[in-house]
Design a protein around this motif. Sequence first.
Motif, PDB file in Angstrom:
ATOM      1  N   LEU A 316       8.844  -2.955   8.225  1.00 31.56           N
ATOM      2  CA  LEU A 316       8.082  -2.437   7.085  1.00 31.56           C
ATOM      3  C   LEU A 316       6.653  -2.137   7.514  1.00 31.56           C
ATOM      4  N   THR A 317       5.993  -1.248   6.758  1.00 32.15           N
ATOM      5  CA  THR A 317       4.578  -0.965   6.984  1.00 32.15           C
ATOM      6  C   THR A 317       3.739  -1.767   5.988  1.00 32.15           C
ATOM      7  N   ASP A 318       2.429  -1.849   6.265  1.00 29.98           N
ATOM      8  CA  ASP A 318       1.573  -2.694   5.426  1.00 29.98           C
ATOM      9  C   ASP A 318       1.365  -2.133   4.021  1.00 29.98           C
ATOM     10  N   GLY A 319       1.796  -0.874   3.788  1.00 30.53           N
ATOM     11  CA  GLY A 319       1.692  -0.322   2.448  1.00 30.53           C
ATOM     12  C   GLY A 319       2.504  -1.098   1.428  1.00 30.53           C
ATOM     13  N   ILE A 320       3.549  -1.816   1.892  1.00 30.70           N
ATOM     14  CA  ILE A 320       4.375  -2.606   0.966  1.00 30.70           C
ATOM     15  C   ILE A 320       3.679  -3.910   0.603  1.00 30.70           C
ATOM     16  N   ILE A 321       3.318  -4.704   1.587  1.00 29.82           N
ATOM     17  CA  ILE A 321       2.749  -6.020   1.274  1.00 29.82           C
ATOM     18  C   ILE A 321       1.320  -5.904   0.732  1.00 29.82           C
ATOM     19  N   GLU A 322       0.635  -4.764   0.976  1.00 29.58           N
ATOM     20  CA  GLU A 322      -0.721  -4.583   0.455  1.00 29.58           C
ATOM     21  C   GLU A 322      -0.762  -3.744  -0.820  1.00 29.58           C
ATOM     22  N   ALA A 323       0.414  -3.428  -1.375  1.00 31.05           N
ATOM     23  CA  ALA A 323       0.451  -2.752  -2.675  1.00 31.05           C
ATOM     24  C   ALA A 323      -0.122  -3.694  -3.732  1.00 31.05           C
ATOM     25  N   TYR A 330      -2.132  -8.614  -4.521  1.00 28.77           N
ATOM     26  CA  TYR A 330      -1.258  -7.995  -3.532  1.00 28.77           C
ATOM     27  C   TYR A 330       0.201  -8.391  -3.765  1.00 28.77           C
ATOM     28  N   PHE A 331       1.122  -7.456  -3.409  1.00 25.73           N
ATOM     29  CA  PHE A 331       2.552  -7.755  -3.473  1.00 25.73           C
ATOM     30  C   PHE A 331       2.883  -8.889  -2.517  1.00 25.73           C
ATOM     31  N   GLY A 332       2.366  -8.828  -1.303  1.00 25.00           N
ATOM     32  CA  GLY A 332       2.413  -9.944  -0.372  1.00 25.00           C
ATOM     33  C   GLY A 332       3.759 -10.169   0.316  1.00 25.00           C
ATOM     34  N   GLN A 334       5.500 -13.019   0.665  1.00 26.64           N
ATOM     35  CA  GLN A 334       6.466 -13.898  -0.001  1.00 26.64           C
ATOM     36  C   GLN A 334       7.322 -13.123  -0.997  1.00 26.64           C
ATOM     37  N   ARG A 335       6.687 -12.270  -1.812  1.00 31.06           N
ATOM     38  CA  ARG A 335       7.468 -11.446  -2.739  1.00 31.06           C
ATOM     39  C   ARG A 335       8.410 -10.514  -1.974  1.00 31.06           C
ATOM     40  N   PHE A 336       7.904  -9.986  -0.847  1.00 29.42           N
ATOM     41  CA  PHE A 336       8.743  -9.095  -0.043  1.00 29.42           C
ATOM     42  C   PHE A 336       9.977  -9.823   0.466  1.00 29.42           C
ATOM     43  N   GLU A 337       9.802 -11.005   1.035  1.00 29.79           N
ATOM     44  CA  GLU A 337      10.937 -11.760   1.574  1.00 29.79           C
ATOM     45  C   GLU A 337      11.952 -12.077   0.476  1.00 29.79           C
ATOM     46  N   THR A 338      11.446 -12.475  -0.691  1.00 27.35           N
ATOM     47  CA  THR A 338      12.349 -12.768  -1.808  1.00 27.35           C
ATOM     48  C   THR A 338      13.131 -11.535  -2.220  1.00 27.35           C
ATOM     49  N   ALA A 350      16.802  -1.591   0.348  1.00 22.67           N
ATOM     50  CA  ALA A 350      15.798  -0.578   0.002  1.00 22.67           C
ATOM     51  C   ALA A 350      15.672  -0.396  -1.507  1.00 22.67           C
ATOM     52  N   LYS A 351      16.802  -0.322  -2.188  1.00 19.71           N
ATOM     53  CA  LYS A 351      16.790  -0.117  -3.640  1.00 19.71           C
ATOM     54  C   LYS A 351      16.104  -1.283  -4.349  1.00 19.71           C
ATOM     55  N   ASN A 352      16.382  -2.501  -3.910  1.00 25.28           N
ATOM     56  CA  ASN A 352      15.790  -3.666  -4.566  1.00 25.28           C
ATOM     57  C   ASN A 352      14.288  -3.747  -4.313  1.00 25.28           C
ATOM     58  N   ILE A 353      13.849  -3.426  -3.095  1.00 20.29           N
ATOM     59  CA  ILE A 353      12.415  -3.430  -2.792  1.00 20.29           C
ATOM     60  C   ILE A 353      11.686  -2.414  -3.665  1.00 20.29           C
ATOM     61  N   GLN A 354      12.237  -1.208  -3.790  1.00 22.04           N
ATOM     62  CA  GLN A 354      11.601  -0.187  -4.613  1.00 22.04           C
ATOM     63  C   GLN A 354      11.478  -0.632  -6.062  1.00 22.04           C
ATOM     64  N   LYS A 355      12.521  -1.269  -6.575  1.00 19.21           N
ATOM     65  CA  LYS A 355      12.494  -1.738  -7.964  1.00 19.21           C
ATOM     66  C   LYS A 355      11.431  -2.825  -8.144  1.00 19.21           C
ATOM     67  N   LYS A 356      11.391  -3.783  -7.230  1.00 22.81           N
ATOM     68  CA  LYS A 356      10.422  -4.866  -7.339  1.00 22.81           C
ATOM     69  C   LYS A 356       8.992  -4.344  -7.220  1.00 22.81           C
ATOM     70  N   LEU A 357       8.766  -3.372  -6.337  1.00 22.81           N
ATOM     71  CA  LEU A 357       7.436  -2.784  -6.203  1.00 22.81           C
ATOM     72  C   LEU A 357       7.023  -2.061  -7.479  1.00 22.81           C
TER      73      LEU A 357
END
Length: 586
Positions: A316-323, A330-332, A334-338, A350-357
């Motif tokens: 992943l790129t930092d755009g996810i955890i720094e959203a 920040y999304f961070g 821990q939320r990403f791993e979950t 991918a689908k679940n990450i997009q929904k959570k973001l």
Amino acid sequence: MPSSKNLVLIVDDSKVQCKVLSALLEEDNYRVIVANDGATGVEMFITHQPDLVLMDVNMPIMNGYEATRRIKAMSGVGNLAPLMFITSMGSDESFINCVEAGGDSILVRPFSSAVFKAKIKALQRISDLVEQVKSLQHEQKNDAELAEKMMSEVIESRNYGLDRIGVIKKPAALFSGDIQLSALSPNGNIHVLLGDFTGHGLRSSIGAIPITETFRVMTKKGFSISDIIMQINSQLYTLLPGDLFFAAGFACISEHEKSAYVLNAGLPDAYLFNEQADIKHQFSSKHPPLGILPEILSDVQLDIINIHPHDRLVFLTDGIIEARNQEGEYFGSQRFETAVKEGVIEGDIAKNIQKKLADFCKNTEQEDDISLVDIPCCSWINNNDITVISSNLSDELSELDNSLSIPLAWSYHLHLTGKLLKNTNPIPLVMNQINDLEGAGEHWQSLYTILTELFVNALDHGVLKLDSALKNSPEGFSSYFNERTQRLNLLQENKQGNAHEDFVRISLQYYPLFQGGKMLIKIKDSGVGFNVLKVIKTNSQLLNTGMSLSGRGINIVDQLCDTLEYQEDGTLVIASYIWRNKQVLD
């Protein structure tokens, strides 16, 4: 004279002034509309989108300052119409207020018709320039959209395994500074890259196409992921300006070795998840982003991890955890791993990450490009891709060869010693020569696999004297390759005149056949040899029980070759590879 399309909005509560100004403007072929208070003037601006605006200051309902502020707030959206105040107040304070409200010019009463028309000409020049800028912006936008479409087609549409690799790509601007690449190596390994250029937009994507071509061409030619990383770094160091660099994650998934080779250079931690959504391994950044240093740091090694059929590798790129959400949180990680764990269980990371973001960020403006790749670690090898020569075909071609006494078409010899054994991967060089001489063909993929396995065996077990049994555990792979690196480094220290010279010699002989061809391969090494029968028997027993993580390569070679034999105590291997031309098979 301006054309009749030019429209002027006069906002003035004096009907006499409106008539006078209208008459002067109509003499110069302008169309005119009139509002007698500021609020009406704002409404007419929205409705008619005039080219010029003339504004009085003191008016009922809404004065000229407020009306101007509202008009200028809307002008940036699509209509940058120049605005001139016409006022009887000539004080410094009046001038300052007009400018601060957003006026582009001021005309103080009384004035002559000549001065008024001169001011209108000046405003018209500004309006014309604004139209040119808008036209250029429109062309630039169209060109950018076309360029982005072309880049997407060049970069993304040619990726391997698009139906199997989960991808998130959400740019913060029209152009994304993130790229995702995947390609198939001739030996069946999968190479994957996720990269993040500094910033986002067009400037951040300037290196995308050259990187893409380097990655794909080198993978297709059989270069290792390490060779590709070094070449891309060198390329970016030469290509990029000093303030632009490339954080990237690289992976080679070798299903037949049951291993993944990973390097994280500047990205957030990458992950290996198992089928139960447990984190088996985290790959922290071990190297600065590429393009900063002229060469890859010599003490940095790839992470080598044992993989199982249902494992998944996630970059992943930092755009996810720094959203960030509306509260600036920040999304961070821990939320990403979950979210990934839930995605593994649900079958779509991918689908679940997009929904959570989306749920987390809601309507917050996206600040950076968001990218992810989710790579399965199994089912990449297609047994249909391995062409095993049947005995009938072998006999048929051998008889044809013998009966016609087919002469040797060409031979190729390569002798590598000492330092060259450490720094050179000869197989892509050999395959390039073959392609130059005989042209491309699907049958060369099998030849690539044969040459790679035989050369690696000669180097590792002959020259370096490594024991393949080291690889018979997940931890053993890492130990094996660390020991391999150390022994390769020692090859540089051999002095001229040594009684024993480390070498590997590759010889090829090509015989064209009526229905295909035959390649005779000889690889000789400087090792002390080994008990061929004992090793083959041991490997066969371990492979049959599923206990061995080594020895699989030579088993594949044995299937691909017509004949395979070891001589001179195992220091010389002789193989023959026979193929039919595609049209014959069809």
